[in-house]
Scaffold this motif. Structure first.
Motif: not given
Length: 541
Positions: A62-84
């Motif tokens: 399928v075709a995915i049209e490109g664009g700007t997005f928020t990569m990573g989490r914008v919520q609390d990191d409950v696992m505490g990894d802080w890798n996203n």
């Protein structure tokens, strides 16, 4: 189907017809705006597909049209990894498989490999072995899984289930094979190779390689001119003797590959509210645009939206009640597609992506088509200036797990790392690879000079001088990390994971030489040219 009327060469007409092109509507398309010379002149000279009207959607994608997005989490990191941590990224338009690669697709690859490089011949034996998935991934020391070990890959009951037991390296080899098979079919339909050569005549070094055909067509299929035709349908026009298909003709497909992490996450986070960059607001957690794992639709209210583990000892729900019908994996397309038309972007199996894992992704270094893992190589050139093509002398690398993998298959161009002559005074890249570029690995700890952050155990296998395979297990107590340059990112939750991992922003890693019963993959392809898609068209390849 309309082809620009000013085209005079049968060559270009057949090319266009073979891949379904339409007119670009430029009345001066066959006149050079630089010199005024005629393009595609009957008497020969410069040939170019001036009627090319955009890349079409390949089968199964399928075709995915490109664009700007928020990569990573914008919520609390409950696992505490802080890798996203959230970062703004731009992704170029691309295509992606609507489903994960299935057992049926992968066994087609195995069947082709076995036929072209028969393991009964000693010189080819390791080629087929290198492609085989690890079916032992289903074994559990305190669980009965031998039926899956023996049947999951090849039994028709599992034909449309996602393939597992495939390493990152094997997934890349499959992608390359798929590219060559699609281009081989395109050339056959355009009249540049003999019909059914892909199945009837390809054997050993006579197998088709896209790169070989483009660079040295006289060596494609080991130079067998009964397969590689000169001119469209072997009827070259006047002044066109010895014409082979070229990149300028628009016949060749872009390469199939693993998606980058940014592409995968973008395709999984499809709702407009998810793609607007604002790290101060929350977003819907899952790819279907909700924080719930069950549907609220009146007709199907309460049904699960993905195949995942609901809790300890609960892989599918209670029999006779609401269940996801997936104690292990499920057939692809068992659950609704997301807004792009992609299935199982959460649940079923986690998926390999192309990136090397590092805990941090920074848009300060690059905020477009972000990817960590670039390794640069070039074709090996013979002393006479010709490109070196692998014949029957196949070279193998010994992987850390002791498996052998061919560096290049017979019929392919031999590659080597770029040298100083390729990188000297360049501003955009330096060196053979950029895997560790600005990853913080050179930062020193106080009082401990030359301390490496990513000092994972150096396990490995090698053949000694007598040809015996020896294994080395690094059990040093000084190792403080499992991350190295072979650590590859996996995305998405699986049948074996709790709901936390269904969030597209979550990240994990596995060594690229390891396989698992919960990790599969799907292919992506960069969309060349116009970012808008010709979604109504389907490529014949």
């Amino acid at each position: 189907m309309k082809i620009n009327k000013i085209m005079t060469l049968q060559l270009i007409a057949v090319i266009a017809a073979s891949i379904g092109l339409t007119s670009c509507g430029n009345s001066n398309a066959s006149t050079s705006s630089a010199t005024g010379w005629n393009i595609n002149d009957k008497k020969g000279g410069f040939q170019y597909n001036t009627s090319y009207d955009g890349t079409e959607v390949p089968y199964g994608m399928v075709a995915i049209e490109g664009g700007t997005f928020t990569m990573g989490r914008v919520q609390d990191d409950v696992m505490g990894d802080w890798n996203n941590s959230a970062t703004q990224q731009y992704v170029q338009s691309f295509f992606m498989d609507e489903t994960e690669v299935t057992n049926l697709m992968y066994t087609e690859y195995l069947s082709w490999t076995k036929a072209v490089y028969p393991p009964s011949e000693a010189r080819y034996r390791e080629i087929y072995a290198a492609a085989l998935p690890d079916t032992l991934v289903w074994r559990n020391q305190l669980g009965f899984t031998e039926t899956l070990t023996n049947t999951y890959l090849r039994h028709p009951a599992y034909a449309n289930y996602p393939v597992v037991g495939v390493t990152w390296v094997q997934a890349n080899d499959f992608s390359k094979w798929r590219t060559d098979r699609v281009n081989e079919l395109n050339l056959e339909r355009a009249g540049y190779i003999a019909k059914n050569a892909k199945t009837d005549k390809a054997y050993g070094e006579q197998s088709f390689s896209t790169s070989t055909y483009l660079n040295v067509p006289t060596k494609a299929y080991a130079g067998n001119d009964s397969i590689v035709l000169k001119g469209v349908k072997n009827r070259a026009q006047a002044g066109q003797k010895g014409v082979y298909a070229k990149m300028e003709y628009g016949v060749f497909s872009a390469e199939f590959r693993l998606p980058t992490e940014a592409e995968w996450e973008y395709a999984a986070s499809v709702r407009k509210s998810d793609r607007v960059y604002n790290n101060q607001q929350g977003r819907n957690k899952y790819p279907w645009g909700s924080d719930d794992v069950r549907t609220n639709s009146r007709k199907s209210k309460g049904d699960y939206l993905a195949n995942f583990k609901q809790g300890r000892g609960d892989y599918g729900g209670i029999a006779g009640w609401s269940t996801d019908a997936g104690e292990i994996t499920t057939s692809v397309k068992s659950f609704p597609a997301n807004d792009w038309g992609l299935y199982d972007m959460a649940g079923n199996v986690a998926e390999w992506v192309a990136d090397v894992y590092r805990p941090a992704i920074s848009s300060e270094v690059n905020d477009m088509n972000y990817f960590r893992g670039n390794v640069y190589n070039k074709s090996v050139i013979n002393p006479d200036g010709t490109v070196q093509v692998v014949s029957t002398n196949v070279e193998y690398d010994t992987l850390p797990n002791g498996k052998l993998r061919p560096r290049a298959l017979p019929g392919e161009i031999r590659k080597e790392a770029v040298g100083t002559e390729d990188t000297f005074l360049r501003r955009n890249f330096q060196g053979t690879n950029s895997i560790a570029y600005k990853d913080g690995d050179n930062l020193e700890k106080a009082g401990q000079p030359n301390t490496k952050m990513y000092n994972a155990p150096q396990n490995g296998a090698a053949y000694d001088s007598e040809g015996n395979l020896t294994y080395t297990l690094d059990d040093s107590s000084t190792r403080t990390s499992l991350i190295n340059n072979n650590s590859r990112v996996i995305k998405g939750g699986s049948w074996k994971d709790r709901a936390y991992w269904l969030d597209p922003a979550t990240r994990r890693f596995i060594d690229q030489y390891q396989a698992s019963d919960f990790v599969g993959f799907r292919n992506a392809m960069t969309k060349v040219g116009n970012t808008k898609s010709n979604a109504k068209k389907k490529a014949r390849g």
